[in-house]
Design an enzyme around this catalytic site. Structure first.
Site, PDB file in Angstrom:
ATOM      1  N   GLY A 165       0.752  -1.313  -0.077  1.00 37.06           N
ATOM      2  CA  GLY A 165      -0.117   0.045   0.030  1.00 37.06           C
ATOM      3  C   GLY A 165       0.857   1.261  -0.049  1.00 37.06           C
ATOM      4  CB  CYS A 166      -0.013   4.668   1.130  1.00 36.64           C
ATOM      5  SG  CYS A 166      -1.401   4.847  -0.091  1.00 36.64           S
ATOM      6  CG  HIS A 167       3.326   1.276   4.878  1.00 34.42           C
ATOM      7  ND1 HIS A 167       3.334   0.351   3.982  1.00 34.42           N
ATOM      8  CD2 HIS A 167       2.797   0.930   6.128  1.00 34.42           C
ATOM      9  CE1 HIS A 167       3.087  -0.882   4.761  1.00 34.42           C
ATOM     10  NE2 HIS A 167       2.709  -0.268   5.975  1.00 34.42           N
ATOM     11  CG  PHE A 354      -0.284   6.594   7.985  1.00 31.69           C
ATOM     12  CD1 PHE A 354      -0.069   6.512   9.149  1.00 31.69           C
ATOM     13  CD2 PHE A 354      -0.206   7.857   7.489  1.00 31.69           C
ATOM     14  CE1 PHE A 354       0.542   7.510   9.990  1.00 31.69           C
ATOM     15  CE2 PHE A 354       0.315   9.273   8.318  1.00 31.69           C
ATOM     16  CZ  PHE A 354       0.512   8.860   9.772  1.00 31.69           C
TER      17      PHE A 354
END
Length: 366
Positions: A165-167, A354
């Site tokens: 994901g975003c991290h 996150f």
């Protein structure tokens, strides 16, 4: 002489189009219920996004001095047509993976070439390739394709960090830094690429993700050799207690499905100080003593929640809001776009993102 791993070069890449948010809202209205369609203009306007790069849509070829929303809407609907009895939920996963394959390699290669040029490194000097992506799967994948496209040595080792994901970029940096530290003199090429728009969801679910996500790629050359560039000074990771279902990313029959709880900003505001404050203190810093904050723009409320949690003023949050406004949330590459914008500021930087879990990942860049 070797020391701490450092980012010797950075590069970024965006799709050839930049789609106005209003056109995306209009196109999305034909793929959900009439009740929800009436809400979309307000939802998209409140997203903090003005334009997004969408690699799966053809560039409409309109003059640069006007947006011509109808041309963008036609381009979008050419890929994601209105629901029909045969395809009520749009393209299936196989078709969306084809969209990913077609778009990911050109973006990844462009970002990688920019990072190599910025580092003054030839492709033949790369020892390890670390790729990061959560929006597509194939084997062999973009990692092997990059070897041939960039002219990397056949002996280049490959490590893929997937579905984070975003991290994801933060985990990719950790892997690249560990490889560089373990082998003095080696060079690691980190490449993050996402084609989020391949997973546009039909129906009345996933509206927040539809309004936020975009496509892009970012790359970094990491080495422990002495030289210029931001050093990877420290890292922190925290699974925010009681938040496992607040952000999820699953594979459905008609694309990958992102779930974002409205409680995410409150969870961040409440629980982030307990890890970031003590972590910075161990490095002799306070939040106010950090020169720049590369806060992943998961949405305007997420950015503001980090500001509230850490006592940061508008100036510290401005780069994240600006990137969200100009390019949307590109998932894993996004935080490296911010590091690229901030890296020449004097003083230490903190990159913060996150991911599903809900997990916070931070890196201190000296």
């Amino acid at each position: 002489m070797s020391g701490r791993p450092r980012i010797a070069g950075l590069g970024t890449a965006l799709p050839g189009n930049s789609v106005p948010q209003a056109a995306l809202a209009e196109a999305a209205a034909s793929c959900c219920s009439p009740r929800v369609a009436r809400l979309l203009p307000r939802l998209y306007a409140r997203s903090g996004v003005e334009r997004r790069g969408c690699a799966v849509f053809p560039a409409p070829g309109v003059p640069a001095d006007r947006d011509a929303p109808e041309a963008y809407v036609a381009a979008i609907r050419g890929v994601f047509a209105a629901p029909s009895p045969r395809r009520p939920l749009g393209p299936g996963v196989a078709e969306r993976m084809r969209m990913y394959r077609d778009a990911a390699l050109p973006l990844a290669a462009e970002a990688a070439r920019d990072a190599l040029a910025d580092a003054g490194a030839e492709p033949a000097a790369i020892d390890h390739l670390v790729t990061v992506s959560c929006t597509g799967f194939a084997a062999p994948g973009v990692d092997l394709a990059l070897l041939g496209t960039l002219g990397l040595p056949p002996a280049t080792s490959r490590t893929h960090v997937g579905f984070m994901g975003c991290h994801g970029a933060m985990n990719g940096l950790r892997v690249a830094g560990a490889l560089a530290a373990a082998e003095p003199g080696c060079r690691v090429l980190l490449v993050c690429v996402e084609v989020c728009t391949a997973h546009f969801r039909y129906g009345d679910a996933g509206l927040t993700a539809n309004a936020l996500f975009a496509d892009g790629a970012a790359a970094a050359v990491v080495t422990a050799d002495a030289g210029r560039g931001r050093s990877l000074t420290g890292r922190a990771s925290l699974v925010l207690p009681g938040s496992a279902d607040a952000m999820t990313w699953a594979i459905g029959a008609h694309g990958f499905e992102m779930s974002l709880s409205p409680a995410v900003p409150a969870l961040i505001a409440e629980r982030l100080p307990g890890v970031i404050g003590p972590w910075l203190a161990r490095h002799g810093l306070t939040p106010a003593g950090v020169a720049g904050w590369a806060i992943h723009p998961g949405g305007p409320r997420v950015i503001d929640a980090v500001g509230e949690a850490l006592g940061l003023g508008p100036a510290a949050l401005a780069p994240s809001h600006a990137l969200l406004r100009e390019h949307g949330n590109m998932s894993s590459p996004t935080v490296l776009f911010l590091v690229d914008r901030l890296r020449r500021s004097p003083g230490p930087l903190v990159a913060l993102a996150f991911g599903p879990g809900l997990t916070a990942e931070a890196a201190l860049l000296g």
